[in-house]
Design a protein around this motif. Sequence first.
Motif, PDB file in Angstrom:
ATOM      1  N   THR A  50       0.851  -1.074   0.000  1.00  0.00           N
ATOM      2  CA  THR A  50      -0.001  -0.156   0.008  1.00  0.00           C
ATOM      3  C   THR A  50       0.812   1.182  -0.036  1.00  0.00           C
ATOM      4  O   THR A  50       2.046   1.282   0.659  1.00  0.00           O
ATOM      5  N   PHE A  51       0.391   2.087  -0.738  1.00  0.00           N
ATOM      6  CA  PHE A  51       1.107   3.479  -0.769  1.00  0.00           C
ATOM      7  C   PHE A  51       0.053   4.718  -0.539  1.00  0.00           C
ATOM      8  O   PHE A  51      -0.915   4.534  -1.366  1.00  0.00           O
ATOM      9  N   ASP A  52       0.056   5.476   0.459  1.00  0.00           N
ATOM     10  CA  ASP A  52      -0.857   6.526   0.802  1.00  0.00           C
ATOM     11  C   ASP A  52      -0.165   7.818   0.510  1.00  0.00           C
ATOM     12  O   ASP A  52       0.828   8.020   0.985  1.00  0.00           O
ATOM     13  N   ILE A  53      -0.855   8.769   0.014  1.00  0.00           N
ATOM     14  CA  ILE A  53      -0.560  10.166   0.301  1.00  0.00           C
ATOM     15  C   ILE A  53      -1.793  10.819   1.156  1.00  0.00           C
ATOM     16  O   ILE A  53      -2.972  10.702   0.649  1.00  0.00           O
ATOM     17  N   GLU A  54      -1.646  11.718   1.973  1.00  0.00           N
ATOM     18  CA  GLU A  54      -2.665  12.625   2.879  1.00  0.00           C
ATOM     19  C   GLU A  54      -2.122  13.808   2.733  1.00  0.00           C
ATOM     20  O   GLU A  54      -1.008  14.338   2.864  1.00  0.00           O
ATOM     21  N   GLY A  55      -3.149  14.643   2.791  1.00  0.00           N
ATOM     22  CA  GLY A  55      -3.139  16.131   2.844  1.00  0.00           C
ATOM     23  C   GLY A  55      -2.384  16.781   1.892  1.00  0.00           C
ATOM     24  O   GLY A  55      -1.607  17.961   2.021  1.00  0.00           O
ATOM     25  N   GLY A  56      -2.224  16.232   0.442  1.00  0.00           N
ATOM     26  CA  GLY A  56      -1.336  16.968  -0.290  1.00  0.00           C
ATOM     27  C   GLY A  56      -2.032  18.114  -1.098  1.00  0.00           C
ATOM     28  O   GLY A  56      -3.425  18.400  -1.128  1.00  0.00           O
ATOM     29  N   THR A  57      -1.262  18.700  -1.960  1.00  0.00           N
ATOM     30  CA  THR A  57      -1.785  19.687  -2.712  1.00  0.00           C
ATOM     31  C   THR A  57      -1.288  19.537  -4.269  1.00  0.00           C
ATOM     32  O   THR A  57       0.060  19.330  -4.343  1.00  0.00           O
ATOM     33  N   ALA A  58      -2.126  19.719  -5.109  1.00  0.00           N
ATOM     34  CA  ALA A  58      -1.824  19.482  -6.630  1.00  0.00           C
ATOM     35  C   ALA A  58      -2.161  20.646  -7.261  1.00  0.00           C
ATOM     36  O   ALA A  58      -3.507  21.202  -7.236  1.00  0.00           O
ATOM     37  N   ARG A  59      -1.289  21.107  -8.108  1.00  0.00           N
ATOM     38  CA  ARG A  59      -1.634  22.171  -8.914  1.00  0.00           C
ATOM     39  C   ARG A  59      -1.170  21.992 -10.495  1.00  0.00           C
ATOM     40  O   ARG A  59      -0.447  21.529 -10.675  1.00  0.00           O
ATOM     41  N   PHE A  60      -2.262  22.340 -11.416  1.00  0.00           N
ATOM     42  CA  PHE A  60      -2.100  22.327 -12.873  1.00  0.00           C
ATOM     43  C   PHE A  60      -1.907  23.604 -13.424  1.00  0.00           C
ATOM     44  O   PHE A  60      -2.844  24.487 -13.061  1.00  0.00           O
ATOM     45  N   GLU A  61      -0.990  24.048 -14.273  1.00  0.00           N
ATOM     46  CA  GLU A  61      -0.953  25.269 -14.815  1.00  0.00           C
ATOM     47  C   GLU A  61      -0.813  25.037 -16.462  1.00  0.00           C
ATOM     48  O   GLU A  61      -0.143  24.124 -16.782  1.00  0.00           O
ATOM     49  N   ASP A  62      -1.563  25.791 -17.358  1.00  0.00           N
ATOM     50  CA  ASP A  62      -1.367  25.710 -18.738  1.00  0.00           C
ATOM     51  C   ASP A  62      -0.919  26.984 -19.132  1.00  0.00           C
ATOM     52  O   ASP A  62      -1.691  28.007 -19.293  1.00  0.00           O
ATOM     53  N   GLU A  63       0.390  27.348 -19.598  1.00  0.00           N
ATOM     54  CA  GLU A  63       0.924  28.543 -19.876  1.00  0.00           C
ATOM     55  C   GLU A  63       0.592  28.730 -21.499  1.00  0.00           C
ATOM     56  O   GLU A  63       1.305  29.723 -21.932  1.00  0.00           O
ATOM     57  N   ARG A  64       0.036  27.880 -22.281  1.00  0.00           N
ATOM     58  CA  ARG A  64      -0.145  27.879 -23.745  1.00  0.00           C
ATOM     59  C   ARG A  64      -1.231  28.858 -23.876  1.00  0.00           C
ATOM     60  O   ARG A  64      -1.166  29.359 -25.145  1.00  0.00           O
ATOM     61  N   ILE A  65      -2.245  29.402 -23.027  1.00  0.00           N
ATOM     62  CA  ILE A  65      -3.192  30.129 -23.167  1.00  0.00           C
ATOM     63  C   ILE A  65      -2.822  31.454 -22.424  1.00  0.00           C
ATOM     64  O   ILE A  65      -1.997  31.427 -21.402  1.00  0.00           O
ATOM     65  N   ASP A  66      -3.606  32.496 -22.909  1.00  0.00           N
ATOM     66  CA  ASP A  66      -3.453  33.725 -22.097  1.00  0.00           C
ATOM     67  C   ASP A  66      -4.924  34.246 -21.645  1.00  0.00           C
ATOM     68  O   ASP A  66      -5.699  34.463 -22.636  1.00  0.00           O
ATOM     69  N   PRO A  67      -5.191  34.457 -20.339  1.00  0.00           N
ATOM     70  CA  PRO A  67      -4.440  34.225 -19.387  1.00  0.00           C
ATOM     71  C   PRO A  67      -4.311  32.677 -19.082  1.00  0.00           C
ATOM     72  O   PRO A  67      -5.142  31.873 -19.487  1.00  0.00           O
ATOM     73  N   PRO A  68      -3.022  32.293 -18.338  1.00  0.00           N
ATOM     74  CA  PRO A  68      -3.151  30.944 -17.963  1.00  0.00           C
ATOM     75  C   PRO A  68      -4.023  30.223 -17.275  1.00  0.00           C
ATOM     76  O   PRO A  68      -4.733  30.791 -16.371  1.00  0.00           O
ATOM     77  N   ALA A  69      -4.215  28.892 -17.383  1.00  0.00           N
ATOM     78  CA  ALA A  69      -5.382  28.493 -16.561  1.00  0.00           C
ATOM     79  C   ALA A  69      -4.747  27.846 -15.519  1.00  0.00           C
ATOM     80  O   ALA A  69      -3.401  27.304 -15.747  1.00  0.00           O
ATOM     81  N   MET A  70      -5.199  27.907 -14.329  1.00  0.00           N
ATOM     82  CA  MET A  70      -4.641  27.353 -13.028  1.00  0.00           C
ATOM     83  C   MET A  70      -5.726  26.709 -12.172  1.00  0.00           C
ATOM     84  O   MET A  70      -6.614  27.406 -11.696  1.00  0.00           O
TER      85      MET A  70
END
Length: 160
Positions: A50-70
């Motif tokens: 078993t592998f567990d992640i707890e209390g994490g934060t994940a961020r996705f950014e797309d700089e191909r567009i203006d303004p960038p999507a986040m």
Amino acid sequence: MTVASARISKPRALARLEAGGVLNWTRAFSEMPARSQESGAAPWALLVTTFDIEGGTARFEDERIDPPAMVTLAEVAVHVADITENAAAPVSFEARGVQGKGSVEAAGTVTMAPLAAEVTFAANSLDLLPVRTYLNTLRGAQVVSASLTAKGQLTMSPDP
């Protein structure tokens, strides 16, 4: 080698599509040295039960567009079972996260080689303003408020 369980608390992850269309993580993996195996050496074996992640934060950014999507997911929790070195072996997982007042969760199996997945997902009141740049590309659209609630299943299989 067998690892009964592994746990990571409060990690942060960033996935960024850069202006040129390159995902930031691809460079990290493309720069890994090839693993060599001495002749006659026994192949290695790994099992992480078993592998567990707890209390994490994940961020996705797309700089191909203006303004960038986040888009940021907080309170990320992931549970993965039976990870092996065999990329053809399916791995089961459960994941969930929170985005503002909304939430998303998914569960299923993923196989890395060939790439395949069976995933059930649910999104509840996800705020779409962080991705309004995509939505505003629709002719005449000017998004000032939007949310998404959906349930579904994703099936991905290799080409026949």
